[in-house]
Motif scaffolding. Sequence first.
Motif, PDB file in Angstrom:
ATOM      1  N   PRO A   1       0.794  -1.241   0.000  1.00  0.00           N
ATOM      2  CA  PRO A   1       0.000   0.000   0.000  1.00  0.00           C
ATOM      3  C   PRO A   1       0.821   1.283   0.000  1.00  0.00           C
ATOM      4  O   PRO A   1       0.347   2.319  -0.488  1.00  0.00           O
ATOM      5  N   PHE A   2       2.027   1.231   0.518  1.00  0.00           N
ATOM      6  CA  PHE A   2       2.843   2.446   0.586  1.00  0.00           C
ATOM      7  C   PHE A   2       3.983   2.422  -0.432  1.00  0.00           C
ATOM      8  O   PHE A   2       5.016   3.074  -0.240  1.00  0.00           O
ATOM      9  N   ALA A   3       3.800   1.681  -1.489  1.00  0.00           N
ATOM     10  CA  ALA A   3       4.825   1.608  -2.534  1.00  0.00           C
ATOM     11  C   ALA A   3       5.052   2.992  -3.152  1.00  0.00           C
ATOM     12  O   ALA A   3       4.103   3.749  -3.367  1.00  0.00           O
ATOM     13  N   PRO A   4       6.310   3.325  -3.444  1.00  0.00           N
ATOM     14  CA  PRO A   4       6.607   4.612  -4.093  1.00  0.00           C
ATOM     15  C   PRO A   4       6.272   4.552  -5.591  1.00  0.00           C
ATOM     16  O   PRO A   4       7.156   4.642  -6.451  1.00  0.00           O
ATOM     17  N   ALA A   5       5.017   4.393  -5.901  1.00  0.00           N
ATOM     18  CA  ALA A   5       4.595   4.121  -7.275  1.00  0.00           C
ATOM     19  C   ALA A   5       3.683   5.218  -7.806  1.00  0.00           C
ATOM     20  O   ALA A   5       3.015   5.925  -7.044  1.00  0.00           O
ATOM     21  N   GLY A   6       3.656   5.322  -9.122  1.00  0.00           N
ATOM     22  CA  GLY A   6       2.792   6.298  -9.771  1.00  0.00           C
ATOM     23  C   GLY A   6       2.472   5.864 -11.185  1.00  0.00           C
ATOM     24  O   GLY A   6       2.948   4.836 -11.673  1.00  0.00           O
ATOM     25  N   ILE A   7       1.664   6.693 -11.849  1.00  0.00           N
ATOM     26  CA  ILE A   7       1.193   6.398 -13.208  1.00  0.00           C
ATOM     27  C   ILE A   7       1.504   7.583 -14.106  1.00  0.00           C
ATOM     28  O   ILE A   7       1.370   8.754 -13.708  1.00  0.00           O
ATOM     29  N   TYR A   8       1.928   7.277 -15.321  1.00  0.00           N
ATOM     30  CA  TYR A   8       2.057   8.306 -16.349  1.00  0.00           C
ATOM     31  C   TYR A   8       1.262   7.842 -17.563  1.00  0.00           C
ATOM     32  O   TYR A   8       1.709   6.981 -18.325  1.00  0.00           O
ATOM     33  N   SER A   9       0.058   8.416 -17.724  1.00  0.00           N
ATOM     34  CA  SER A   9      -0.826   8.012 -18.809  1.00  0.00           C
ATOM     35  C   SER A   9      -1.819   9.128 -19.099  1.00  0.00           C
ATOM     36  O   SER A   9      -2.555   9.561 -18.196  1.00  0.00           O
ATOM     37  N   ALA A  10      -1.836   9.592 -20.330  1.00  0.00           N
ATOM     38  CA  ALA A  10      -2.798  10.624 -20.716  1.00  0.00           C
ATOM     39  C   ALA A  10      -4.218  10.095 -20.602  1.00  0.00           C
ATOM     40  O   ALA A  10      -5.136  10.815 -20.193  1.00  0.00           O
ATOM     41  N   GLY A  11      -4.418   8.820 -20.953  1.00  0.00           N
ATOM     42  CA  GLY A  11      -5.755   8.241 -20.895  1.00  0.00           C
ATOM     43  C   GLY A  11      -6.316   8.172 -19.490  1.00  0.00           C
ATOM     44  O   GLY A  11      -7.537   8.220 -19.297  1.00  0.00           O
ATOM     45  N   LEU A  12      -5.432   8.054 -18.487  1.00  0.00           N
ATOM     46  CA  LEU A  12      -5.854   8.019 -17.082  1.00  0.00           C
ATOM     47  C   LEU A  12      -5.709   9.379 -16.413  1.00  0.00           C
ATOM     48  O   LEU A  12      -5.973   9.513 -15.209  1.00  0.00           O
ATOM     49  N   ASN A  13      -5.260  10.368 -17.181  1.00  0.00           N
ATOM     50  CA  ASN A  13      -5.104  11.741 -16.701  1.00  0.00           C
ATOM     51  C   ASN A  13      -4.187  11.816 -15.470  1.00  0.00           C
ATOM     52  O   ASN A  13      -4.450  12.542 -14.515  1.00  0.00           O
ATOM     53  N   ARG A  14      -3.081  11.063 -15.540  1.00  0.00           N
ATOM     54  CA  ARG A  14      -2.105  11.088 -14.462  1.00  0.00           C
ATOM     55  C   ARG A  14      -0.709  11.165 -15.073  1.00  0.00           C
ATOM     56  O   ARG A  14      -0.400  10.456 -16.031  1.00  0.00           O
ATOM     57  N   ARG A  15       0.130  12.047 -14.507  1.00  0.00           N
ATOM     58  CA  ARG A  15       1.478  12.267 -15.036  1.00  0.00           C
ATOM     59  C   ARG A  15       2.489  12.363 -13.896  1.00  0.00           C
ATOM     60  O   ARG A  15       3.138  13.371 -13.689  1.00  0.00           O
ATOM     61  N   GLU A  16       2.625  11.255 -13.166  1.00  0.00           N
ATOM     62  CA  GLU A  16       3.487  11.208 -11.992  1.00  0.00           C
ATOM     63  C   GLU A  16       4.858  10.669 -12.383  1.00  0.00           C
ATOM     64  O   GLU A  16       5.305   9.612 -11.895  1.00  0.00           O
TER      65      GLU A  16
END
Length: 555
Positions: free
Chosen positions: A81-96
């Motif tokens: 749950p506390f993983a240093p993770a993120g998403i980069y995807s225009a389709g998901l509207n996230r750019r981490e």
Amino acid sequence: MTIKTPRYYQREGVDALYEYWRSGSGVNPLLVLPTGSGKSFCISMLAKEVLEVDSDARIICVTHVKELIEQNYLDLMEEWPFAPAGIYSAGLNRREIWAQILFCGIQSIWKHFDTIGRCDIMIIDEAHLLSPNSKTMYRKFISGLLENNPRMKIVGLTATHYRLGSGYLHEDEEGIFDGVAYEAYISDLVAQGFLAPLVSKAPDTRLNTSNLPKRGSEYTDKGQQEAFDIDEITKAAVHEIIMFGEKRRSWIIFATGVDHAIHIRDEIRRYDVSCETITGKTPADERAKMLLDFKAENIRALVSVGVLSTGFNAPKVDLIGLLRATMSTSWYVQALGRGMRMAEGKENCLVLDFAGNIEHHGPVDNLTIRTPSDKKGDTIPVKECPECATYTLISHKVCPECGFEFITELPAEKDEELKIDSTATTAPVMGGVTPPEWVSIDHWDAYYHEKKGGGTPSLRVEYCSSLETYSEWICIEHQGFARAKAEKWWLDRGDDFVPTTIDEALERFGDLICPEEILVSKPKKFWEILAMRGSRILDNDQAESSGFYTEEIPF
């Protein structure tokens, strides 16, 4: 929070990656796991364990559809749950893009390798989509990351480690991957209850593919639509889908084009069956709602054009209709994989192939992989069960579906019912896996085994019952994953110190614990030993044996 325990093959697969790198076998391995076997869990395991060893490591997981990006990310967060993770995807509207473990879509990320900086491990999910062409987004992205870190490792995850026109990914001279670290086989996972079996029936409606136009190595969509999108054919095929699917609850039908899909949908609706069409142009919100309704069984059937063959997880699917042809073995296996996930109340998934795909590619657990120079014929000798219409290999004396016993088997060329041509679906969708069974063991023996033509020797172990002898080969002197499996095999049988040579193994074989029973199955030519239980104490003369073998072994 409940921590999942990895299935044995997931654990073995990730361990095999470590051993692949440790042994110097290569840098960019493939991890081959069938659709529905839990590749995303392996990604989570790998990412978490790497960071536990090296807290500064940077991992990027890349794929091509937003559903897979989100699924892989959520699976990691469920386990960590506390993983240093993120998403980069225009389709998901996230750019981490700052995330240490980054899940991203290739269409969004490929130009940003400079911003990413160093990457230590790049994971490519659905690696069969990676083209050898150096001008593609994937290859440009990889080249950029390698400039940032020339020591970067690339892991490819796929259910189908081959491409149309070039054969196996790791044998392509222009490819990225240099070997297979681990492969789990469909036949094994079906026999062990991890995947649902596929069954096939022989439809009367058969699409003629003999004159379809091709572009490169694949049939053209336009040519297929012109040949197959005919009202009479659609009505006949849908009638059979309705008949065979009466007791099945979740259907996917693959069509040739948008017009063809709409016509199939409308014909299915005439039978008061809820059905929708989904294509690459379906608006995102509409598509998301449609897929949720399908998974919730508010929609019984989806007709697909260009989507759902990969990255779509709907375990309840129990009927797949192929109303299109393909030369791509990868697409064929990926499409049928939609029906192999397990679900409550689901015994199997029925495949209705109207276009000769099974005939061309073979059973999904015993495929024919063609390379550009391959001149093999396109047909497989089979017969149809007169009782239940299931296709089975011509050598089978009993139908694997209903138990019908074939009294007389004439050669195919003399029996009009067995004629094979390019217009018929003429092969079983699975090779007729022998159901696993527990067998009592009287004693066991061990032998020095040398493969014909030379090579590294192995330890041949024979388990002897009153009716049959079952063999397995333990690769004591091999390297990489084969050695890792041998170590596990030896430790599981009661000895804490694994030998390094066959001679040493034979000397110490009497110290091992012989099982009382073994679980065996015969998915292909050789019996496979899946599990053991109990322990039998043997006299030394029963436990110790040695000899020399040079016959064929299954590797």
